[in-house]
Design a protein around this motif. Structure first.
Motif, short mmCIF file in Angstrom:
data_model
loop_
_atom_site.label_atom_id
_atom_site.label_comp_id
_atom_site.label_asym_id
_atom_site.label_seq_id
_atom_site.Cartn_x
_atom_site.Cartn_y
_atom_site.Cartn_z
N ASP A 171 0.82 -1.22 0.00
CA ASP A 171 0.00 0.00 0.00
C ASP A 171 0.85 1.26 0.00
OD1 ASP A 171 -2.28 -1.47 0.09
OD2 ASP A 171 -2.38 -1.50 2.27
N ILE A 172 2.14 1.11 0.08
CA ILE A 172 3.03 2.27 0.19
C ILE A 172 3.64 2.53 -1.18
CG2 ILE A 172 4.94 3.23 1.51
CD1 ILE A 172 2.99 2.14 3.43
N ALA A 173 3.96 3.78 -1.48
CA ALA A 173 4.63 4.06 -2.74
C ALA A 173 5.79 5.01 -2.51
CB ALA A 173 3.64 4.67 -3.73
N ILE B 35 9.28 9.27 1.18
CA ILE B 35 9.69 7.87 1.12
C ILE B 35 10.52 7.67 -0.14
CG2 ILE B 35 8.90 5.49 0.89
CD1 ILE B 35 6.35 6.32 2.34
N THR B 36 11.75 7.16 0.04
CA THR B 36 12.60 6.99 -1.14
C THR B 36 12.90 5.53 -1.43
OG1 THR B 36 14.55 7.26 0.25
CG2 THR B 36 13.74 9.22 -0.87
N ASP B 37 12.59 4.65 -0.49
CA ASP B 37 12.84 3.23 -0.79
C ASP B 37 11.97 2.38 0.13
OD1 ASP B 37 13.85 1.09 -2.09
OD2 ASP B 37 15.79 1.07 -1.08
N ILE B 38 11.68 1.19 -0.33
CA ILE B 38 10.87 0.27 0.46
C ILE B 38 11.56 -1.09 0.39
CG2 ILE B 38 8.60 -0.83 0.66
CD1 ILE B 38 7.51 1.60 -0.91
N SER B 39 11.73 -1.76 1.52
CA SER B 39 12.39 -3.06 1.45
C SER B 39 11.72 -4.07 2.36
CB SER B 39 13.87 -2.91 1.82
OG SER B 39 13.98 -2.37 3.11
N LEU C 248 10.92 1.11 5.40
CA LEU C 248 10.89 2.25 4.49
C LEU C 248 12.14 3.07 4.69
CD1 LEU C 248 7.33 3.60 5.29
CD2 LEU C 248 7.97 1.81 3.68
N ARG C 249 12.61 3.67 3.63
CA ARG C 249 13.64 4.68 3.81
C ARG C 249 12.97 6.03 3.59
NH1 ARG C 249 19.38 3.63 1.86
NH2 ARG C 249 18.76 4.31 -0.19
N VAL C 250 13.18 6.91 4.53
CA VAL C 250 12.56 8.23 4.45
C VAL C 250 13.65 9.28 4.50
CG1 VAL C 250 11.10 9.89 5.64
CG2 VAL C 250 10.41 7.50 5.53
N LEU C 251 13.61 10.19 3.55
CA LEU C 251 14.59 11.28 3.56
C LEU C 251 13.94 12.48 4.25
CD1 LEU C 251 17.41 11.56 2.38
CD2 LEU C 251 16.40 12.64 0.38
N PRO C 252 14.42 12.82 5.45
CA PRO C 252 13.83 13.98 6.11
C PRO C 252 14.30 15.23 5.38
CG PRO C 252 15.19 12.68 7.64
CD PRO C 252 15.50 12.24 6.26
N MET C 253 13.40 16.07 4.97
CA MET C 253 13.80 17.21 4.15
C MET C 253 13.57 18.55 4.83
SD MET C 253 12.47 15.58 0.73
CE MET C 253 13.60 14.90 -0.45
N GLN C 254 12.50 18.63 5.57
CA GLN C 254 12.19 19.90 6.21
C GLN C 254 11.80 19.63 7.66
OE1 GLN C 254 11.45 23.19 4.47
NE2 GLN C 254 12.76 22.29 2.93
N THR C 255 12.00 20.63 8.50
CA THR C 255 11.41 20.52 9.82
C THR C 255 10.32 21.56 9.93
OG1 THR C 255 13.14 21.96 10.65
CG2 THR C 255 13.42 19.62 11.02
N ILE C 256 9.22 21.12 10.48
CA ILE C 256 8.11 22.04 10.69
C ILE C 256 8.08 22.24 12.20
CG2 ILE C 256 5.71 22.47 10.11
CD1 ILE C 256 5.73 19.77 8.64
#
Ligand SMILES: Nc1ncnc2c1ncn2[C@@H]1O[C@H](COP(=O)(O)OP(=O)(O)OP(=O)(O)O)[C@@H](O)[C@H]1O
Ligand SMILES: [Mg+2]
Lengths: 540, 197
Positions: free
Chosen positions: A35-37, A55-59, A92-100
């Motif tokens: 279900d993830i992309a 999300i940049t990768d799923i394994s 999942l690999r997640v690239l943190p890009m911004q902080t809110i």
């Protein structure tokens, strides 16, 4: 865990990671990897900050590697259900890009992420509010371009920032570049004080375009009748289509300079020596009639001339074959009755955008010739105008954006340093002219030009070289590459650069339905935006 | 069976388990079922993990008496004293306790009281107790007379029937076991196979 996010959006927990590589997130057992992309946005609840990432990768992982060698009996649906997410789990690999800012109501706006969330921070799908706080809401300068994957939130581009630099739209054939560009041009007209000059090779921007299902879609002129002018190179095309253009463009042979022929070297298959001969011929005939006279020389006995200029016989034949191709263009006349450059500039100065339709001449030679020739002269005059405004400290003209398709024909590494388009891309905003390049083969474009592009909008590309070309020098390249290769074949794009705070995958807004036109016209009751400047003051 | 009536009495006790003797012969609670009793300061929950019937006096063997009889009941009729000489009891593993209305799935501060009454838990109580699966931790490492995994499986099957969606409960419990047994896939596999109802 009282603070547990008890909602549908929850995905999992951070288990490890780094700022450069992104964080690893263990997927909750209840979530299926299917279900993830990649490309989807997530928010991470750090201890002090809320992180926004992609999300940049799923394994697929197993707690114990032995489980993979001797898997439990998953032919039993009960056991299969039990082990999914426990013995084996998704990561999942997640690239943190911004902080809110974590505090509700904001504080300072989003900032580029300089750290990662703490261990076991909870990860959830980004909410509408998250996306809005990062990309901003649709407003006076932001134009809604599309929605992120699997979300209804609007992603907006800052059009005022966008037009300040040259930009690129890339993607293989049929991915929606033209539809997207049309929308960008509308966005520019709505939200930025800029005017456009569009070299419309396939007649898709002016009056109307067609969709793949052969439906007609509205062109810019239909949406902005007051602030768009359609210029045409081909009257017979206009007649067939029963549309009337605002101006018919004729170009005199006497307007073509040797540089123009040089730019056509590849499309006309000229040899280096033939290009050299062109310069010799121009020198020999001294005045602007050089090309006409050269063409005449092809028809008569030219041995004396050839001898005198020491042009090799093969070169002469090559040149003749090449230049004669130009004679089939009916828009080329001995001397143009009206000054096209002046007319275009008059329109532009009055705040009207100009679409130059090529009609039946959807031929690369015609396109390269006309676009180069007109742009060079427009640019020179524009530059003078800006310089004059600078000197007199008067009001600077609005930004001018020139759109070209098949950009690699103008900007390939061999000629990029000499063409006017290369020059505009490099000199950037100094003279308030930028280009919007559209191309299927970005690897054919000079690297330096690519690096100058402020914002890149990239639809699906399947050639490795093209992918590398668009991502050169971009942070998180390998992650973006994974995202890029998974784009859908139409109407989806990866966008990154100056006009938005972080890379984003967007499902491009629908164009062509009656519903879509409602919000794509002029914003203020349809009155054209006309400059206060009087035309005559400027161009005399 | 009247669930409000005690069924047995604690006759041997420790922190982690107790032995209870039933009032009626052969009336032991089901293997893997949940029972409750009291300690000084709290209510104790325990799992039936072994049960049987034997002679009251150690060393005095029971001999077969039914030759020619039509059924075991006839044997009891012919020898009424037998009912007094035999007893049924069961061993129960402590899995949690309730103090002041909060169920905690770890060992209570004091063992079940000697002679404390033992009751079978009502379905509602079982459902509440298995709302959390933390007790699995305690169970998975215990050494029991019967195979530990048999007890775990029996209890989970028993408990599942008290939940609205038994299958969902079993999957959730299975996932809990998968975590605990992540380094022993073979055991997990065989345990899971016993969870099917
Ligand atoms: N935003 C959109 N809204 C509606 N339809 C779209 C959109 N984008 C793409 N399409 C559909 O996809 C088709 C191809 O799009 P388009 O003509 O823009 O491709 P292209 O990338 O310009 O192709 P080429 O490189 O061949 O010029 C369109 O005809 C249309 O049917
Ligand atoms: Mg196109």
């Amino acid at each position: 865990m009282t603070d547990e996010i008890k909602n549908e959006r929850r995905l999992g927990t951070v288990i490890s990671g780094s700022l450069t590589q992104g964080v690893q997130v263990k997927l909750d057992p209840a979530k299926s990897v299917e279900d993830i992309a990649v490309g989807r946005y997530v928010a991470i609840r750090g201890e002090k900050k809320r992180f926004f990432g992609m999300i940049t990768d799923i394994s697929l992982e197993a707690v114990d590697p032995r489980a993979l060698v001797m898997p439990p009996d998953i032919s039993d649906p009960f056991i299969a259900e039990v082990v999914s997410g426990t013995t084996t789990f998704g990561k999942l690999r997640v690239l943190p890009m911004q902080t809110i800012s974590a505090a509700a109501g904001g504080g300072e706006g989003p900032q580029p992420a300089k750290t990662v969330p703490a261990h076991f921070s909870q990860v959830e799908l980004a909410s509408q509010a998250d996306v809005e706080s990062v990309f901003g809401k649709e407003d006076a300068r932001r134009f809604y371009i599309g929605t992120p994957l699997d979300m209804e939130t609007k992603i907006c581009l800052d059009m005022v920032e966008l037009v300040k630099r040259s930009n690129g739209v890339f993607g293989k054939s049929g991915t929606g570049k033209t539809f997207l560009t049309r929308m960008l041009l509308i966005g520019m007209m709505q939200k930025s004080k800029s005017t456009s000059l569009i070299f419309d090779m396939h007649n898709e921007y002016g009056w109307e375009g067609t969709s793949e299902k052969e439906h007609k879609v509205k062109g810019l002129k239909q949406l902005f009748p007051g602030s768009v002018a359609v210029f045409s190179l081909d009257e017979s095309y206009d007649k067939r289509r029963k549309v009337k253009s605002d101006f018919t463009v004729k170009i005199g042979w006497d307007e073509i300079e040797p540089e123009d022929i040089q730019m056509l070297r590849y499309v006309l298959n000229l040899t280096e020596a033939a290009v050299q001969a062109v310069y010799e011929l121009a020198k020999e005939f001294t005045d602007e009639k050089w090309l006409e006279q050269t063409l005449q020389a092809f028809d008569s006995d030219s041995s004396v001339l050839v001898e005198k200029l020491k042009i090799h016989e093969g070169t002469w034949r090559n040149l003749r074959r090449g230049l004669r191709q130009l004679t089939r263009f009916k828009f080329l006349v001995r001397h143009a009755p009206e000054d096209t450059v002046k007319t275009i500039l008059e329109y532009i100065s009055s705040g009207k955008s100009v679409v130059l339709q090529f009609g039946g001449y959807d031929d690369i030679a015609a396109y390269v010739l006309v676009a180069n020739l007109l742009t060079r002269r427009i640019y020179n005059q524009w530059r003078e105008k800006v310089d004059r405004a600078l000197a007199e400290e008067s009001k600077q003209p609005d930004q001018l954006v020139i759109t070209i398709e098949e950009a690699h024909r103008f900007l390939n590494p061999e000629i990029a340093s000499q063409t006017i388009f290369g020059k505009i891309a490099r000199e950037m905003r100094k003279y308030r002219v930028t280009i919007l390049v559209i191309d299927q083969r970005p690897s054919g474009i000079d690297e330096e030009v690519m690096s100058q592009l402020g914002t890149k909008i990239i639809c699906l590309l399947d050639n490795e070289k093209d992918v590398d070309a668009v991502l050169t020098g971009v942070a998180g390249k390998s992650e973006l590459k994974a995202v890029l290769s998974k784009l859908e074949s139409k109407q989806q794009a990866l966008i990154f650069g100056h006009a938005l705070p972080m890379p984003v995958v967007v499902k491009i807004r629908e164009y062509g339905s009656a519903e879509s036109y409602k919000t794509l016209g002029p914003l203020h009751g349809g009155t054209p935006r006309v400059n206060a400047d009087k035309l005559d003051d400027l161009w005399t | 069976m009247d669930l409000d009536k005690q069924i047995a009495e604690v006759i041997e006790t420790s922190n982690s388990e107790f032995l209870a003797q039933c009032y009626e012969l052969d009336a032991v609670p089901a293997f893997g079922s949940l029972v409750k009793t009291r300690s000084r300061d709290c209510q104790i929950y325990a799992l039936v993990c072994a049960s049987g019937t034997h002679s009251i006096e150690q060393g005095r063997r029971i001999v077969a008496r039914g030759q020619g009889a039509a059924s075991p009941a006839e044997v009891f009729k012919a020898h009424p004293q037998l009912a007094k000489l035999l007893c049924s009891d069961f061993r129960a593993l402590v899995v949690g306790h309730d103090r002041g209305g909060v169920i905690r799935e770890y060992l209570p501060p004091s063992p079940a009281g000697i002679y404390a009454f033992v009751y079978a838990c009502k379905p509602e109580e079982v459902r509440l107790f298995t709302g959390s699966l933390d007790f699995l931790d305690l169970l998975i490492d215990s050494r029991l007379p019967a195979a530990t995994d048999e007890v775990i499986a029996a209890f989970l099957r028993f408990a599942s029937l008290t939940h609205e969606a038994p299958q969902e409960f079993l999957v959730k419990a299975g996932k809990g076991l998968a975590w605990l047994l992540s380094n022993d896939i073979r055991r997990l596999d065989s345990l899971l196979k016993r969870l099917r109802i």
